[in-house]
Scaffold this motif. Structure first.
Motif, PDB file in Angstrom:
ATOM      1  N   PHE A  53      -1.350  19.714 -11.901  1.00 50.35           N
ATOM      2  CA  PHE A  53      -0.941  20.186 -10.579  1.00 50.35           C
ATOM      3  C   PHE A  53       0.576  20.261 -10.435  1.00 50.35           C
ATOM      4  CE2 PHE A  53      -4.940  17.833 -10.153  1.00 50.35           C
ATOM      5  CZ  PHE A  53      -5.756  18.836  -9.672  1.00 50.35           C
ATOM      6  N   VAL A  82       1.145 -11.293  -9.548  1.00 46.50           N
ATOM      7  CA  VAL A  82       2.468 -10.685  -9.367  1.00 46.50           C
ATOM      8  C   VAL A  82       3.058 -10.317 -10.718  1.00 46.50           C
ATOM      9  CG1 VAL A  82       4.827 -11.140  -8.599  1.00 46.50           C
ATOM     10  CG2 VAL A  82       2.910 -11.886  -7.192  1.00 46.50           C
ATOM     11  N   LEU A  83       2.878 -11.228 -11.644  1.00 44.62           N
ATOM     12  CA  LEU A  83       3.373 -10.964 -13.004  1.00 44.62           C
ATOM     13  C   LEU A  83       2.664  -9.759 -13.616  1.00 44.62           C
ATOM     14  CD1 LEU A  83       5.506 -12.488 -14.615  1.00 44.62           C
ATOM     15  CD2 LEU A  83       3.667 -13.754 -15.768  1.00 44.62           C
ATOM     16  N   PHE A 111       4.005  -6.447 -11.929  1.00 45.40           N
ATOM     17  CA  PHE A 111       5.319  -5.991 -12.396  1.00 45.40           C
ATOM     18  C   PHE A 111       5.292  -5.595 -13.864  1.00 45.40           C
ATOM     19  CE2 PHE A 111       6.787  -7.582  -8.393  1.00 45.40           C
ATOM     20  CZ  PHE A 111       7.890  -6.806  -8.108  1.00 45.40           C
ATOM     21  N   HIS A 169      11.907   3.316  -7.153  1.00 45.73           N
ATOM     22  CA  HIS A 169      12.012   3.776  -5.760  1.00 45.73           C
ATOM     23  C   HIS A 169      10.763   4.560  -5.374  1.00 45.73           C
ATOM     24  CE1 HIS A 169      13.201   6.600  -2.526  1.00 45.73           C
ATOM     25  NE2 HIS A 169      13.763   5.485  -2.047  1.00 45.73           N
ATOM     26  N   PHE A 198       7.615   2.199  -5.036  1.00 46.78           N
ATOM     27  CA  PHE A 198       7.492   1.354  -3.848  1.00 46.78           C
ATOM     28  C   PHE A 198       7.650   2.116  -2.540  1.00 46.78           C
ATOM     29  CE2 PHE A 198       8.208  -1.850  -7.064  1.00 46.78           C
ATOM     30  CZ  PHE A 198       7.358  -2.869  -6.664  1.00 46.78           C
ATOM     31  N   SER A 199       8.074   3.416  -2.632  1.00 52.39           N
ATOM     32  CA  SER A 199       8.336   4.146  -1.391  1.00 52.39           C
ATOM     33  C   SER A 199       7.049   4.407  -0.609  1.00 52.39           C
ATOM     34  CB  SER A 199       9.020   5.480  -1.704  1.00 52.39           C
ATOM     35  OG  SER A 199       8.150   6.307  -2.453  1.00 52.39           O
ATOM     36  N   SER A 200       5.946   4.543  -1.338  1.00 50.78           N
ATOM     37  CA  SER A 200       4.696   4.843  -0.632  1.00 50.78           C
ATOM     38  C   SER A 200       3.858   3.597  -0.362  1.00 50.78           C
ATOM     39  CB  SER A 200       3.868   5.839  -1.450  1.00 50.78           C
ATOM     40  OG  SER A 200       4.543   7.065  -1.532  1.00 50.78           O
ATOM     41  N   LEU A 201       4.322   2.462  -0.854  1.00 51.30           N
ATOM     42  CA  LEU A 201       3.553   1.229  -0.647  1.00 51.30           C
ATOM     43  C   LEU A 201       3.941   0.583   0.669  1.00 51.30           C
ATOM     44  CD1 LEU A 201       3.632  -0.511  -4.154  1.00 51.30           C
ATOM     45  CD2 LEU A 201       1.659   0.495  -3.012  1.00 51.30           C
ATOM     46  N   GLY A 202       2.929   0.059   1.321  1.00 52.20           N
ATOM     47  CA  GLY A 202       3.195  -0.725   2.520  1.00 52.20           C
ATOM     48  C   GLY A 202       2.895  -2.181   2.243  1.00 52.20           C
ATOM     49  N   PHE A 203       3.250  -3.018   3.202  1.00 49.92           N
ATOM     50  CA  PHE A 203       2.957  -4.443   3.014  1.00 49.92           C
ATOM     51  C   PHE A 203       1.453  -4.690   2.906  1.00 49.92           C
ATOM     52  CE2 PHE A 203       7.166  -4.876   5.191  1.00 49.92           C
ATOM     53  CZ  PHE A 203       7.821  -5.385   4.085  1.00 49.92           C
ATOM     54  N   TYR A 236       0.295  -4.455  -0.510  1.00 50.16           N
ATOM     55  CA  TYR A 236       0.866  -5.395  -1.473  1.00 50.16           C
ATOM     56  C   TYR A 236       0.415  -6.829  -1.251  1.00 50.16           C
ATOM     57  CZ  TYR A 236       4.599  -7.678  -4.185  1.00 50.16           C
ATOM     58  OH  TYR A 236       5.304  -8.439  -5.073  1.00 50.16           O
ATOM     59  N   ILE A 237       0.496  -7.292  -0.021  1.00 47.79           N
ATOM     60  CA  ILE A 237       0.242  -8.710   0.233  1.00 47.79           C
ATOM     61  C   ILE A 237      -1.253  -9.071   0.173  1.00 47.79           C
ATOM     62  CG2 ILE A 237       0.541 -10.579   1.926  1.00 47.79           C
ATOM     63  CD1 ILE A 237       3.090  -9.133   2.850  1.00 47.79           C
ATOM     64  N   THR A 294      -2.729  -9.225  -3.327  1.00 46.34           N
ATOM     65  CA  THR A 294      -2.169 -10.315  -4.117  1.00 46.34           C
ATOM     66  C   THR A 294      -2.773 -11.660  -3.703  1.00 46.34           C
ATOM     67  OG1 THR A 294      -0.099  -9.072  -4.280  1.00 46.34           O
ATOM     68  CG2 THR A 294       0.006 -11.402  -4.844  1.00 46.34           C
ATOM     69  N   PRO A 326      -6.680  -1.477   8.433  1.00 49.12           N
ATOM     70  CA  PRO A 326      -7.259  -0.143   8.231  1.00 49.12           C
ATOM     71  C   PRO A 326      -6.322   0.799   7.472  1.00 49.12           C
ATOM     72  CG  PRO A 326      -7.561  -0.854  10.490  1.00 49.12           C
ATOM     73  CD  PRO A 326      -6.643  -1.852   9.845  1.00 49.12           C
ATOM     74  N   CYS A 350       7.636 -16.125 -10.561  1.00 45.19           N
ATOM     75  CA  CYS A 350       6.606 -15.264  -9.960  1.00 45.19           C
ATOM     76  C   CYS A 350       6.849 -15.072  -8.471  1.00 45.19           C
ATOM     77  CB  CYS A 350       5.232 -15.886 -10.200  1.00 45.19           C
ATOM     78  SG  CYS A 350       4.728 -15.771 -11.933  1.00 45.19           S
ATOM     79  N   LEU A 354       9.557 -12.562  -8.101  1.00 46.72           N
ATOM     80  CA  LEU A 354       9.046 -11.189  -8.296  1.00 46.72           C
ATOM     81  C   LEU A 354       8.287 -10.708  -7.048  1.00 46.72           C
ATOM     82  CD1 LEU A 354       7.719 -11.046 -11.963  1.00 46.72           C
ATOM     83  CD2 LEU A 354       9.613  -9.771 -10.975  1.00 46.72           C
ATOM     84  N   PHE A 355       7.514 -11.616  -6.499  1.00 53.63           N
ATOM     85  CA  PHE A 355       6.776 -11.259  -5.295  1.00 53.63           C
ATOM     86  C   PHE A 355       7.741 -10.880  -4.165  1.00 53.63           C
ATOM     87  CE2 PHE A 355       4.362 -12.455  -1.414  1.00 53.63           C
ATOM     88  CZ  PHE A 355       3.286 -11.599  -1.573  1.00 53.63           C
ATOM     89  N   LEU A 396      11.454  -4.443  -1.873  1.00 51.42           N
ATOM     90  CA  LEU A 396      11.432  -3.011  -2.195  1.00 51.42           C
ATOM     91  C   LEU A 396      10.563  -2.229  -1.202  1.00 51.42           C
ATOM     92  CD1 LEU A 396      11.165  -3.134  -6.100  1.00 51.42           C
ATOM     93  CD2 LEU A 396      13.099  -2.325  -4.742  1.00 51.42           C
ATOM     94  N   ILE A 397       9.425  -2.841  -0.877  1.00 50.17           N
ATOM     95  CA  ILE A 397       8.553  -2.145   0.084  1.00 50.17           C
ATOM     96  C   ILE A 397       9.214  -2.104   1.459  1.00 50.17           C
ATOM     97  CG2 ILE A 397       6.350  -2.320   1.305  1.00 50.17           C
ATOM     98  CD1 ILE A 397       5.189  -3.508  -1.306  1.00 50.17           C
ATOM     99  N   SER A 432      11.937   0.456   1.444  1.00 48.83           N
ATOM    100  CA  SER A 432      11.470   1.841   1.517  1.00 48.83           C
ATOM    101  C   SER A 432      10.944   2.175   2.906  1.00 48.83           C
ATOM    102  CB  SER A 432      10.376   2.082   0.474  1.00 48.83           C
ATOM    103  OG  SER A 432       9.212   1.362   0.821  1.00 48.83           O
ATOM    104  N   ASN A 433      10.557   1.147   3.642  1.00 48.63           N
ATOM    105  CA  ASN A 433      10.097   1.380   5.012  1.00 48.63           C
ATOM    106  C   ASN A 433      11.205   1.136   6.042  1.00 48.63           C
ATOM    107  OD1 ASN A 433       7.315   2.070   4.563  1.00 48.63           O
ATOM    108  ND2 ASN A 433       7.010  -0.040   3.903  1.00 48.63           N
ATOM    109  N   LYS A 463       4.991   7.931   7.054  1.00 44.64           N
ATOM    110  CA  LYS A 463       6.412   8.240   6.877  1.00 44.64           C
ATOM    111  C   LYS A 463       6.922   9.173   7.967  1.00 44.64           C
ATOM    112  CE  LYS A 463       7.292   7.575   2.019  1.00 44.64           C
ATOM    113  NZ  LYS A 463       8.243   6.526   2.349  1.00 44.64           N
TER     114      LYS A 463
END
Lengths: 255, 469
Positions: free
Chosen positions: A72, A151-152, A155, A178, A181-186, A189-190, A193, A252, B16, B19-20, B26-27, B30-31, B55
């Motif tokens: 694409f 986390v390890l 990364f 960049h 992580f630009s499209s990731l939200g908390f 991620y959280i 994890t 959501p 760790c 890193l977290f 970073l997140i 970016s926000n 965004k």
């Protein structure tokens, strides 16, 4: 009929064992030295396996993602797609399965060996709470180590993806991370994890239960080690489905 | 447990956690969580999948995130989307900026796009509303296209029906007009023929008057007559004076008459006349009303018939005028009244053209005519050349008399000879009248059949006789 009764009986014993673990985890005294020792064993010693696996998984995912997005003309979306895949699902699950294989078998074999050689009975005779000393420390170590290893894993997976991508397309480090992580939200991620704490609890509890209650000599020890890996992996995968739905329910936007 | 192991555990846990934390940073970065920002909102009827944390871009640059979405409380309401924009881009976000919901790439997430406003507008204030442009929806477009196509199809069908009906009406009208023209053609031709005769007669009369011929011409041109008329006028003036005196006497007589029974009798007579006039008027109106039922075609035919009758009457009148006391002298001196009505007997009468000299020319049929594809005789180029040459001689004589074309033919029965001779003479007449601008009333045609009065040997051809003084 007998096997199903045995399965239900085992599941009941497992549930009671888990309840004891939860109850004992917050009760004093805390076996800190043993906890650190188990964290060292479970966390530190698993790090090489996690890092190598993460690099490999990230690299492979990057290659596969490129092959798809290239059609694409969306190569610039590779870091974003890889970050989503690794951070949200692949990292936590692969890390848990790896720990299940490495640590679950170890715990099952170690505690099973102690049980059949009556070392646990010896500890009890010395007025040491073997459950707290052997089980709680291992379960807590798993609960603590799993998110850190995740986390390890995340990364190292992103690093593996970057290595693959930079070798193929020469993508820069700053752009890659960049974009990743630009499209990731908390919420992306959280929760994924932290859900690995549940994975750690499952691995620790199942393995400890099988080893702590092992019977039948050396054969029982081997069976406990094998079943620890099999059952903890199976429970991980099943519980993962429930947890993902639970996270979607709480966040959501995380979908 | 030795300190090395503790150190390793510390490194493991600390590393760790670090890193977290890096991931969180970073997140968050970016926000735009760690940069100063301002909040505004926009309203949309449909948000097409935009979500919290989505965004926000200003002029294409990542500028912030969606903070929250307020759902409308009633169906007519709009979703209100609150979003944060980094302060660095505040100068671009003006009160006249416009917010649209866009898709990131082909399959990407939805995001808010803010177009940079104009310099004429002030920067958007904190918590101000920015105009939201409703998102483009392919489904809506397809629905609209579908509805439009259906409407256009309906209109086309309607137009088609109307066009078909119109064509049928036009076809019917053309047929009616064609029939009308076919019906009216004889009438029109008749009227034109009458008009032509009238025109020729008037032309002759006017020519005669201008030349001082006839009584009226004499009135215009004869000085003796003028003097006589003047004397008559003077005498009339004297007579009028006498009449005035007589009128005065008559008034006295009338006054006496008014007192008698004559006046009431006259009044009754006038009243009767008025009554008769009214009855005639009513009859005419009834007649007109009855005539309106026949349609335009019948009315037109009736009108044309009336016109033809009127023109025919006028033609008769002018013909009669020619024989009138005032004009007949002119026509008698000319030698003929109407060449169109000239017959063989009159032409053979020695009195015809007795006061004129004659100049005769003969043209054989083979010299003048050729046969066309249908077998009819038409003037050949050679014939036309011969006629041109002959007319230059004829026109050298004074043009104060008639020019007669005698047609001769010897094949067939007597009537066939007559018709063939007339056709030949008419063709020559038409040519020379048109070619030399001759007055049609002075160029006559006479068919003499096989009676070769002029040329005893040749019996097929056209004889040209010019009468002149």
């Amino acid at each position: 009929m007998k096997s199903s009764e045995a399965a239900l009986e085992w599941f009941g014993g497992m549930s009671i064992f888990s309840g004891q673990v939860l109850r004992q985890s917050f009760a004093r005294p805390v076996e800190l030295t043993e906890l650190l020792k188990q964290t060292f064993e479970i966390g530190w010693r698993s790090s090489p396996l996690i890092i190598l696996s993460g690099l490999a998984v990230g690299g492979v995912l990057s290659i596969h993602t490129r092959a798809t997005l290239e059609r694409f003309g969306a190569e610039s979306m590779i870091p974003t797609a890889l970050a989503f895949a690794v951070v949200k699902e692949t990292g936590p699950l692969v890390a848990a399965l790896l720990i299940s294989g490495r640590v679950g078998a170890g715990i099952g074999a170690e505690l099973g060996g102690m049980r059949v050689t009556e070392q646990i009975d010896a500890l009890e005779s010395l007025a040491v709470d073997s459950f707290k000393y052997l089980v709680i420390t291992r379960v807590l170590a798993c609960v603590v180590a799993l998110p850190l290893l995740t986390v390890l894993m995340n990364f190292s997976g992103l690093a593996g993806g970057f290595l693959a991508e930079t070798m193929i397309s020469g993508m820069s480090f700053s752009f890659y991370f960049h974009a990743a992580f630009s499209s990731l939200g908390f919420s992306d991620y959280i929760p994924p994890t932290l859900k690995t704490m549940v994975f750690g609890f499952i691995i620790g509890t199942v393995s400890c239960h099988l080893g702590y209650n092992a019977t039948g000599g050396a054969e029982g020890v081997g069976r406990a080690a094998t079943q620890s890996v099999v059952l903890s992996s199976m429970f991980l995968i099943i519980v993962n489905v429930i947890l993902v739905k639970f996270i979607f329910f709480l966040y959501p936007g995380a979908g | 447990m030795d300190s090395t192991k503790k150190l390793m555990v510390g490194i493991f846990v600390g590393g760790c956690l670090l890193l977290f934390g890096v991931g969180l940073f970073l997140i968050g970065n970016s926000n735009q969580l760690f940069t100063k920002s301002f909040q505004v909102y926009a309203e949309f009827k449909k948000i097409t999948g935009i979500q919290n944390g989505g965004k926000v871009r200003v002029a294409g640059m990542d500028a912030g995130t969606v903070v929250r979405i307020e759902v409308p409380t009633h169906p007519e309401g709009k979703f209100r989307i609150y979003f944060k924009i980094i302060e660095k881009l505040h100068p671009l976000v003006r009160q006249d900026s416009e917010v649209t919901i866009q898709t990131d790439g082909l399959l990407g997430n939805k995001y808010l796009q803010i177009d940079a406003g104009t310099s004429f507008s002030a920067p958007a204030r904190e918590n101000a509303m920015i105009h939201g442009k409703e998102p483009f929806d392919w489904g809506d477009l397809m629905d609209q296209i579908s509805v439009t196509v259906k409407e256009v199809n309906g209109i086309l069908l309607h137009v088609k029906d109307q066009l078909s009906a119109t064509l049928v009406q036009v076809e019917s009208a053309v047929k009616s007009a064609n029939l009308l023209m076919i019906d009216a053609r004889p009438h029109v031709n008749s009227i034109l023929a009458s008009a032509k005769d009238i025109s020729a007669d008037l032309h002759e009369i006017i020519d005669g008057v201008q030349e001082g011929r006839g009584t009226v011409g004499a009135l215009f041109k004869d000085e003796k007559l003028y003097a006589s008329v003047k004397r008559s006028v003077d005498q009339t003036e004297v007579a009028v004076n006498h009449l005035r005196d007589a009128t005065a006497s008559a008034k006295k007589v009338v006054a006496k008459v008014e007192d008698s029974e004559i006046v009431p009798e006259v009044q009754r007579t006038v009243k009767n006349l008025q009554q008769i006039t009214r009855q005639v008027k009513d009859a005419v109106e009834k007649f007109e009303a009855a005539g309106g039922d026949g349609g335009a075609s019948e009315n037109l035919q009736r009108t044309l018939a009336g016109a033809r009758e009127a023109m025919s009457d006028l033609s008769d009148n002018t013909e009669a005028l020619k024989h009138n006391f005032f004009f007949k002298g002119f026509f008698r001196r000319r030698g003929f009244f109407d060449l169109g009505a000239l017959n063989v007997t009159e032409y053979r009468n020695p009195r015809f053209g007795k006061d004129f000299k004659q100049y005769r020319l003969w043209f054989a049929t083979e010299d003048l005519f050729r046969k066309d594809a249908g077998g009819a005789e038409v003037l050949s180029a050679q014939g036309k050349a011969k006629l041109d040459e002959a007319m230059t001689q004829v026109l050298a004589f004074p043009r104060n008399g008639p020019l007669i074309l005698e047609g001769f033919a010897s094949d067939g029965t007597v009537s066939q000879q007559y018709l063939a001779g007339r056709r030949r003479a008419v063709r020559v007449q038409a040519y020379i009248v048109d070619q030399f601008r001759l007055r049609p009333a002075y160029v006559g045609v006479i068919s003499l059949g096989s009676d070769a009065a002029f040329n005893k040997t040749a019996k097929d051809g056209v004889g040209l006789v010019s009468f002149y003084k």
